[in-house]
Motif scaffolding. Structure first.
Motif, PDB file in Angstrom:
ATOM      1  N   PRO A   1       0.843  -1.204   0.000  1.00  0.00           N
ATOM      2  CA  PRO A   1       0.000   0.000   0.000  1.00  0.00           C
ATOM      3  C   PRO A   1       0.877   1.252   0.000  1.00  0.00           C
ATOM      4  CG  PRO A   1      -0.736  -1.598   1.626  1.00  0.00           C
ATOM      5  CD  PRO A   1       0.600  -2.055   1.141  1.00  0.00           C
ATOM      6  N   PRO A   2       0.331   2.394  -0.458  1.00  0.00           N
ATOM      7  CA  PRO A   2      -1.057   2.575  -0.892  1.00  0.00           C
ATOM      8  C   PRO A   2      -1.279   2.089  -2.320  1.00  0.00           C
ATOM      9  CG  PRO A   2       0.116   4.648  -1.056  1.00  0.00           C
ATOM     10  CD  PRO A   2       1.071   3.662  -0.426  1.00  0.00           C
ATOM     11  N   LEU A   3      -2.481   1.641  -2.586  1.00  0.00           N
ATOM     12  CA  LEU A   3      -2.858   1.117  -3.892  1.00  0.00           C
ATOM     13  C   LEU A   3      -4.091   1.830  -4.412  1.00  0.00           C
ATOM     14  CD1 LEU A   3      -2.389  -2.493  -2.698  1.00  0.00           C
ATOM     15  CD2 LEU A   3      -1.040  -1.510  -4.533  1.00  0.00           C
ATOM     16  N   LEU A   4      -4.304   1.737  -5.729  1.00  0.00           N
ATOM     17  CA  LEU A   4      -5.459   2.387  -6.344  1.00  0.00           C
ATOM     18  C   LEU A   4      -6.765   1.761  -5.879  1.00  0.00           C
ATOM     19  CD1 LEU A   4      -6.787   4.199  -8.522  1.00  0.00           C
ATOM     20  CD2 LEU A   4      -6.635   2.217 -10.006  1.00  0.00           C
ATOM     21  N   CYS A   5      -7.769   2.581  -5.649  1.00  0.00           N
ATOM     22  CA  CYS A   5      -9.113   2.066  -5.369  1.00  0.00           C
ATOM     23  C   CYS A   5     -10.013   2.187  -6.584  1.00  0.00           C
ATOM     24  CB  CYS A   5      -9.740   2.825  -4.203  1.00  0.00           C
ATOM     25  SG  CYS A   5      -9.054   2.335  -2.619  1.00  0.00           S
ATOM     26  N   THR A   6     -10.138   3.370  -7.147  1.00  0.00           N
ATOM     27  CA  THR A   6     -11.102   3.540  -8.224  1.00  0.00           C
ATOM     28  C   THR A   6     -10.752   4.747  -9.077  1.00  0.00           C
ATOM     29  OG1 THR A   6     -13.450   3.836  -8.732  1.00  0.00           O
ATOM     30  CG2 THR A   6     -12.630   4.963  -6.798  1.00  0.00           C
ATOM     31  N   ALA A   7     -11.148   4.685 -10.322  1.00  0.00           N
ATOM     32  CA  ALA A   7     -11.135   5.855 -11.192  1.00  0.00           C
ATOM     33  C   ALA A   7     -12.491   6.536 -11.069  1.00  0.00           C
ATOM     34  CB  ALA A   7     -10.889   5.417 -12.636  1.00  0.00           C
ATOM     35  N   PRO A   8     -12.646   7.766 -11.557  1.00  0.00           N
ATOM     36  CA  PRO A   8     -13.987   8.364 -11.582  1.00  0.00           C
ATOM     37  C   PRO A   8     -14.931   7.492 -12.389  1.00  0.00           C
ATOM     38  CG  PRO A   8     -12.295   9.981 -12.197  1.00  0.00           C
ATOM     39  CD  PRO A   8     -11.629   8.650 -12.170  1.00  0.00           C
ATOM     40  N   ILE A   9     -16.193   7.461 -12.003  1.00  0.00           N
ATOM     41  CA  ILE A   9     -17.153   6.696 -12.800  1.00  0.00           C
ATOM     42  C   ILE A   9     -17.614   7.500 -14.017  1.00  0.00           C
ATOM     43  CG2 ILE A   9     -17.924   5.305 -10.849  1.00  0.00           C
ATOM     44  CD1 ILE A   9     -20.423   7.023 -10.713  1.00  0.00           C
ATOM     45  N   LYS A  10     -17.453   8.822 -13.954  1.00  0.00           N
ATOM     46  CA  LYS A  10     -17.663   9.669 -15.115  1.00  0.00           C
ATOM     47  C   LYS A  10     -17.126  11.061 -14.779  1.00  0.00           C
ATOM     48  CE  LYS A  10     -22.573  10.703 -14.143  1.00  0.00           C
ATOM     49  NZ  LYS A  10     -23.934  10.626 -14.730  1.00  0.00           N
ATOM     50  N   TYR A  11     -17.104  11.953 -15.785  1.00  0.00           N
ATOM     51  CA  TYR A  11     -16.572  13.297 -15.553  1.00  0.00           C
ATOM     52  C   TYR A  11     -17.211  14.275 -16.530  1.00  0.00           C
ATOM     53  CZ  TYR A  11     -13.696  12.481 -19.697  1.00  0.00           C
ATOM     54  OH  TYR A  11     -13.280  12.215 -20.971  1.00  0.00           O
ATOM     55  N   GLN A  12     -17.046  15.582 -16.228  1.00  0.00           N
ATOM     56  CA  GLN A  12     -17.543  16.637 -17.103  1.00  0.00           C
ATOM     57  C   GLN A  12     -16.655  17.869 -16.946  1.00  0.00           C
ATOM     58  OE1 GLN A  12     -18.554  17.980 -19.740  1.00  0.00           O
ATOM     59  NE2 GLN A  12     -20.652  17.167 -19.641  1.00  0.00           N
ATOM     60  N   TRP A  13     -16.587  18.657 -18.005  1.00  0.00           N
ATOM     61  CA  TRP A  13     -15.804  19.896 -17.947  1.00  0.00           C
ATOM     62  C   TRP A  13     -16.520  20.926 -17.065  1.00  0.00           C
ATOM     63  CZ3 TRP A  13     -11.161  19.067 -19.596  1.00  0.00           C
ATOM     64  CH2 TRP A  13     -10.949  18.137 -20.609  1.00  0.00           C
ATOM     65  N   ALA A  14     -15.746  21.685 -16.337  1.00  0.00           N
ATOM     66  CA  ALA A  14     -16.316  22.650 -15.395  1.00  0.00           C
ATOM     67  C   ALA A  14     -17.053  23.781 -16.108  1.00  0.00           C
ATOM     68  CB  ALA A  14     -15.219  23.218 -14.491  1.00  0.00           C
ATOM     69  N   ASN A  15     -16.666  24.073 -17.347  1.00  0.00           N
ATOM     70  CA  ASN A  15     -17.330  25.163 -18.070  1.00  0.00           C
ATOM     71  C   ASN A  15     -18.538  24.682 -18.880  1.00  0.00           C
ATOM     72  OD1 ASN A  15     -16.063  23.833 -20.144  1.00  0.00           O
ATOM     73  ND2 ASN A  15     -15.061  25.642 -21.015  1.00  0.00           N
ATOM     74  N   TYR A  16     -18.899  23.423 -18.758  1.00  0.00           N
ATOM     75  CA  TYR A  16     -20.060  22.876 -19.464  1.00  0.00           C
ATOM     76  C   TYR A  16     -21.313  23.580 -18.942  1.00  0.00           C
ATOM     77  CZ  TYR A  16     -23.162  19.267 -21.425  1.00  0.00           C
ATOM     78  OH  TYR A  16     -24.121  18.583 -22.127  1.00  0.00           O
ATOM     79  N   THR A  17     -22.072  24.197 -19.824  1.00  0.00           N
ATOM     80  CA  THR A  17     -23.253  25.023 -19.504  1.00  0.00           C
ATOM     81  C   THR A  17     -22.895  26.273 -18.693  1.00  0.00           C
ATOM     82  OG1 THR A  17     -23.897  23.938 -17.403  1.00  0.00           O
ATOM     83  CG2 THR A  17     -24.706  22.949 -19.465  1.00  0.00           C
ATOM     84  N   ASN A  18     -21.607  26.609 -18.588  1.00  0.00           N
ATOM     85  CA  ASN A  18     -21.174  27.801 -17.844  1.00  0.00           C
ATOM     86  C   ASN A  18     -20.237  28.635 -18.721  1.00  0.00           C
ATOM     87  OD1 ASN A  18     -22.175  27.300 -14.890  1.00  0.00           O
ATOM     88  ND2 ASN A  18     -21.231  25.368 -15.510  1.00  0.00           N
ATOM     89  N   PRO A  19     -20.772  29.402 -19.678  1.00  0.00           N
ATOM     90  CA  PRO A  19     -19.924  30.122 -20.637  1.00  0.00           C
ATOM     91  C   PRO A  19     -19.019  31.182 -20.009  1.00  0.00           C
ATOM     92  CG  PRO A  19     -22.236  30.774 -20.856  1.00  0.00           C
ATOM     93  CD  PRO A  19     -22.210  29.583 -19.962  1.00  0.00           C
TER      94      PRO A  19
END
Length: 612
Positions: free
Chosen positions: A101-119
């Protein structure tokens, strides 16, 4: 503050020990270089999620609103959804004794850009984002990163969000059993057999309900064959339960709900669903079949759009839901969800198809993205499954195979006989699978089941896909060498394949020669088999050769699926529909009598008999 600190420390150790794992660049999550991430927590940055508790009225999906801010905004800032919320390396076991240890647990299950719908995000550093979460047996947190996907820097972590009952039974999927009057129901939950007894309550619609027990399966990280499935992509699959509903009356409507009886006597229920039992084999009634391959999944909230490699998946799903009253059974012939070793994607796929799979049998075939992994008995030595090596497909969905690790099987639906091959195992003459295929084709009574359909993932017939042509072929190498004499001998009407992400239909064909010059209305014997590629249900499209071969009647570089409608023993309608609008863009009819099936054609009958 104490909770935030523990989460941050866990994140630090997880990120510090991340190993690179990619899946041919196909899976969007593989584009995140999380192994290069650094912790750069910013006291002025924050991310808040609401509501904190989801599914209070029994919903299995709900929208979450994120409010966030960063002091030095960039168009490369992004938000990852993590589950479990505390993705700490301290909870992971080493993959082998030499790993510490330490070892990996998980990757994100999904992601989005912070500026998505925020021009104005780049100027203000502030944003709002709505994401759709599904019940996946654990809590969630949201992490704000700067530095893009290639050099991510963690700047803030949100509060936890969780479903009211994360263990609830979810996403039922029906499948035909091993006999015509048996339906199976498979679902996922967070309840192991040491916590609760799984069962299903069911019966004729409006009639007396009864209860049937369910079996339970699961697997652990050691069941995976390699990365990312056993490293960055691993996520606890929960428990998969299957119940067998037997002695169904043909065409009768049944209602059902899945349940778990806790040891304190409490019952946990799903919502109520219903299905129509299969017709008796040979029954003369209108029967409607949907077939497609390579659909995958997509996110309704627009996340994971960095590499949107299944752009047609939601359109196909929505068209099938719209047409559900006119669908009796669905065949998804391989490349199911393209998880490619990121196991959380299987939950998201079963959630996506729940309206379909909970209502009509949802039969699957094995594709390269489910099975292929070197050194695991695959016919091909590729790494397309991302280390899953068939375990997820074989566990998450039921098929009436004798051995689900050998994913070939037959199933009857009224006037149809379907023979489903597994192109990730050897199909050549002399193999175990070849013997099964011949038994399946030879054993059907064509007077009662005149419509004989062969299904497989990889193209074993004919395709004018550009990358097959580059290999000097029109199918998989050795694809039809052994099988074409079986298709001809037993007079297979239509052979349908996926793998190539587009639509194509051939003439009735044998030995590379069209056996019938008609294109849209076949009357009498076909003299050959019509080959169809229907792999355009969702994944990014495959190019054709510039000039179509003589045997190619219709090609379409677009997303779509096919529908077969048997009106009776003599009349079949074939339709190709586009996913964008559900309209028909190619079709043909077959009209014939039983004697037309009996009639000899080239290589379909012995050249001579004692009588002659």
């Amino acid at each position: 503050m104490r909770l935030f600190g523990s989460i941050s420390l866990g994140i630090f150790w997880a990120i510090a020990s991340l190993e690179e794992a990619t899946s041919h660049g196909d899976q969007p999550l593989s584009r995140i270089a999380i192994h290069k991430a650094v912790v750069a927590l910013d006291d002025l940055a924050y991310i808040k999620a609401s509501p904190p508790v989801l599914g209070l009225e029994g919903q299995n999906s709900e929208w979450v609103t994120l409010e966030y801010s960063i002091s030095n905004p960039s168009i490369n800032d992004w938000i990852g959804v993590f589950s479990p919320a505390n993705f700490s390396a301290s909870t992971c076991l080493p993959e082998n004794p030499r790993a510490t240890p330490p070892l990996l647990c998980t990757a994100p299950i999904k992601y989005q850009w912070a500026n998505y719908t925020n021009p104005e995000y780049k100027n203000t550093g502030k944003g709002l984002l709505r994401l759709l979460l599904i019940n996946q047996r654990s809590d969630f947190s949201f992490a704000l990163f700067s530095g893009g996907l290639s050099t991510p820097k963690l700047v803030a972590v949100s509060n936890m969000v969780a479903f009211a009952n994360p263990n609830a039974p979810v996403y039922p999927r029906l499948a035909q059993g091993k006999t015509w009057n048996e339906m199976t129901v498979t679902w996922t939950s967070g309840y192991g057999i040491d916590e609760a007894e799984p069962f299903i309550e069911w019966g004729s619609k409006g009639g007396e309900q009864k209860r049937s027990p369910a079996g339970t399966l699961t697997f652990d990280r050691s069941s995976m064959c390699g990365a990312p499935a056993r490293t960055v992509g691993w996520r606890d699959p929960g428990f998969i339960h299957t119940s067998f509903l037997k002695e169904l009356w043909p065409n009768s409507v049944y209602t059902y709900k899945t349940g778990h009886r806790l040891f304190n006597g409490t019952n946990i229920w799903s919502q109520m669903y219903q299905f129509k039992a299969s017709p008796y084999p040979g029954q003369n009634s209108v029967q409607r079949v949907i077939i497609f391959g390579d659909m995958g999944k997509d996110e309704a909230d627009g996340s994971n759009e960095y590499n949107n490699f299944q752009p047609g998946a939601l359109n196909t799903t929505e068209q099938l839901i719209k047409d559900l009253k006119d669908i009796d059974i669905v065949f998804h012939i391989g490349d199911i969800c393209y998880a490619n070793g990121y196991l959380s994607q299987w939950d998201q796929f079963t959630s996506q198809v729940e309206p379909i799979a909970s209502t009509v049998p949802y039969m699957i075939a094995s594709g390269n993205h489910e099975r292929d992994w070197p050194g695991t008995g695959s016919f091909y030595g590729n790494m397309d499954s991302g280390g899953e090596c068939g375990v997820l497909a074989e566990t998450m969905f039921y098929v009436p195979a004798e051995n689900r690790a050998k994913f070939w099987y037959s199933t009857d639906y009224g006037m149809f006989r379907f023979c489903i091959a597994d192109t990730e195992h050897d199909w050549r003459e002399g193999s175990e699978q070849y013997a099964f295929i011949e038994r399946c084709l030879a054993s059907v009574d064509r007077q009662k089941q005149p419509w004989l359909i062969f299904l497989a993932h990889r193209v074993l017939g004919y395709s004018s896909c550009a990358w097959y042509a580059m290999e000097g072929s029109s199918a998989e190498p050795m694809g039809r060498e052994s099988l074409q004499k079986l298709w001809q001998k037993y007079k297979v009407d239509i052979a349908v394949f996926g793998h190539v992400h587009s639509y194509e239909r051939t003439c009735p064909i044998y030995q590379n020669i069209c056996t019938n010059e008609e294109k849209h209305y076949y009357k009498g014997t076909l003299n050959g088999t019509i080959h169809v590629v229907a792999g355009g249900a969702g994944a990014s499209l495959s190019e054709f050769t510039t000039i179509p071969p003589k045997w190619s009647i219709f090609r379409d570089f677009d997303h779509g699926f096919i529908k077969l409608t048997a009106f009776d023993h003599s009349n079949l309608l074939f339709e190709y529909k586009k996913s964008r609008d559900g309209n028909v863009y190619d079709s043909f009819r077959i009209s014939r009598d039983y004697r037309d099936i009996l009639a000899c054609t080239v290589d379909s009958c012995p050249s001579s008999t004692l009588a002659s």
